[in-house]
Design an enzyme around this catalytic site. Structure first.
Site, PDB file in Angstrom:
ATOM      1  N   VAL A  67       0.833  -1.210   0.000  1.00  0.00           N
ATOM      2  CA  VAL A  67       0.000   0.000   0.000  1.00  0.00           C
ATOM      3  C   VAL A  67       0.861   1.251   0.000  1.00  0.00           C
ATOM      4  O   VAL A  67       0.607   2.207  -0.743  1.00  0.00           O
ATOM      5  CB  VAL A  67      -0.956   0.002   1.211  1.00  0.00           C
ATOM      6  N   LYS A  73     -14.136   0.125   4.874  1.00  0.00           N
ATOM      7  CA  LYS A  73     -13.133  -0.749   4.266  1.00  0.00           C
ATOM      8  C   LYS A  73     -13.422  -2.213   4.560  1.00  0.00           C
ATOM      9  O   LYS A  73     -13.437  -3.062   3.655  1.00  0.00           O
ATOM     10  CB  LYS A  73     -11.747  -0.366   4.785  1.00  0.00           C
ATOM     11  N   CYS A 133      -5.800  -9.424   1.921  1.00  0.00           N
ATOM     12  CA  CYS A 133      -6.942  -8.608   2.357  1.00  0.00           C
ATOM     13  C   CYS A 133      -8.149  -9.425   2.801  1.00  0.00           C
ATOM     14  O   CYS A 133      -8.547  -9.367   3.966  1.00  0.00           O
ATOM     15  CB  CYS A 133      -7.350  -7.649   1.243  1.00  0.00           C
TER      16      CYS A 133
END
Length: 455
Positions: free
Chosen positions: A11, A214, A270
């Protein structure tokens, strides 16, 4: 604008390179000296399409720097992005030690107003902990708490992260409704201005809502995948074709086609981590999520489906059996093997005595590293994994082919060569790349996920 990124992983690197690409001066900080050395020598610690070119271009232009000097990095940017890892703890919750450590580093060195941006994926309430950690460090130095903490979750897909950042479909920003929060709103809007020239994509909300957004997004996508995998398993029993079912329900605009593909389970950095963390957060809030627990359970079970197909075909004892494996990364266009289905399948097949020859376009170096850790203390098992430089070479002497990642290079192989090189003409396809009727025409027994067997 001057921007500091704390954390130079997936990221942080994408964020830093893309912000530099539109003219900002970005300093990326990391405590891992070897990682910074690689970056300063012109390399990358990860594989991501387009990222190396962006990093190289912006380093040469002087817009992107990499350093281990905390004081220099904190002094540089009015905006301080925290983009460090949040690995799962033993109980599935997000481990925030690196986030809090980054916050403390900022608090120990900052002078003057800073906007601290949580870019890492974190549970609801993390911004409060970051704020408290920075305030504590400032108080120890006798400094006034001139800062605010903003939540700006990332929605980057591995394999398309640079494109996603440069052309976002939304930019979620959670900030406080006070004087400093208003200053942060102005700064963040200016920062993201170049990425939304044709229309406003920014969605402002309170910090806790942004943090939950998120997790909610990833959990929803993971739910769609597990739901389709459950339907695929049912389709096999009922004699239906999950691909036709996908087309039928995906044509409904309320549902759509995205993330409706059946397969051998989701992985990566993720979905597994975020689903587990949201399950843990739900439990801690006294509202356990039965749906998310089912999503998690279904996905873990799905990673074993291909092994079950193999053992039904060849028996539980696979000693003397040799298999070709196409694809090791959890998805195409990345070398990421975190929570990859390949790790489950390789472990189970080796435990049953089989040997494997694998090919992946970019993940083989990472596979060697990961499997060395997975099979530490099992040198005999590790020796039964070999690697081929191209897909066809992996087929020599194999009893069957197993497909685990939907790389474009696997979509249109020479099926005649494939059949000739396999000892038995069988494909176990965990990603449903081919048409069962076409496979039957080539004399191949095609065992996919939720699709009819026609050969």
């Amino acid at each position: 604008m001057k921007v500091t990124i704390v954390g130079s992983g997936y990221v942080g690197l994408v964020t830093g390179a893309c912000l530099a690409d539109v003219g900002n001066h970005v300093v990326c900080l990391d405590v891992d000296a070897r990682k910074i050395e690689i970056l300063n020598e012109g390399g990358l610690p990860i594989h991501e399409p387009g990222l190396l070119e962006s990093v190289t271009r912006n380093r040469a232009a002087g817009r992107l720097e990499f350093t281990t000097d905390v004081a220099y990095a904190v002094a540089h940017g009015e905006l301080q992005f925290i983009a460090v890892g949040t690995p799962p703890d033993e109980d599935g919750s997000a481990d925030l030690r690196y986030v809090i450590a980054a916050a403390r580093s900022i608090g120990r060195h900052m002078d003057g107003f800073k906007v601290v941006v949580d870019k890492s994926t974190v549970p609801v309430g993390t911004a409060d902990k970051v704020r408290a950690a920075i305030a504590e460090e400032l108080a120890a130095r006798g400094k006034a708490p001139e800062f605010t903490v903003v939540s700006n979750p990332e929605f980057l897909k591995e394999g398309a992260a640079v494109e996603d950042f440069m052309r976002p479909d939304r930019i979620v920003v959670g900030c406080a409704d006070d004087e400093y929060g208003q200053r942060a709103r102005v700064a963040v809007r200016q920062l993201y201005g170049p990425f939304q020239r044709n229309h406003d994509r920014m969605i402002f909300m309170d910090v806790r809502s942004a943090e939950l957004t998120k997790y909610a997004a990833n959990a929803m996508l993971a739910t769609r995948i597990s739901f389709m995998n459950e339907l695929a398993n049912l389709a096999e029993v009922l004699g239906a074709d999950i691909e036709l079912v996908r087309q039928g329900i995906g044509s409904d605009p309320r549902i759509g086609y995205d993330f409706l593909y059946a397969g051998c389970g989701y992985g990566g950095s993720c979905f597994p981590k975020d689903v587990q963390a949201l399950i843990r957060s739900s439990e801690e809030a006294g509202r356990p999520s039965r749906i998310l627990q089912a999503v998690e359970d279904a996905n873990e079970a799905q990673k074993h489906v291909l092994v079950a197909k193999v053992t039904r075909q060849f028996g539980a004892d696979l000693k003397g059996r040799h298999f070709a494996v196409w694809g090791l990364a959890f998805k195409p266009n990345t070398d990421d093997m975190r929570e990859a289905s390949s790790r489950v399948l390789v472990s189970e097949l080796l435990a049953r005595g089989a040997s494997l020859c694998a090919h992946d376009p970019v993940a083989m170096d990472e596979a060697r590293r990961v499997f060395a850790l997975d099979f530490a203390g099992q040198p005999e098992a590790l020796a039964r994994i070999t690697y081929a430089d191209n897909p066809h070479d992996a087929l020599h002497g194999a009893d069957a082919l197993i497909i685990l990642t939907e790389w474009k290079a696997f979509r249109s192989p020479d099926f005649d060569i494939l059949r000739a090189r396999l000892r038995t003409p069988i494909i176990f396809d965990g990603r449903n790349l081919y048409d069962p009727a076409q496979m039957a025409e080539h004399g191949l027994r095609y065992l996919a996920i939720g699709r009819p067997v026609l050969s």
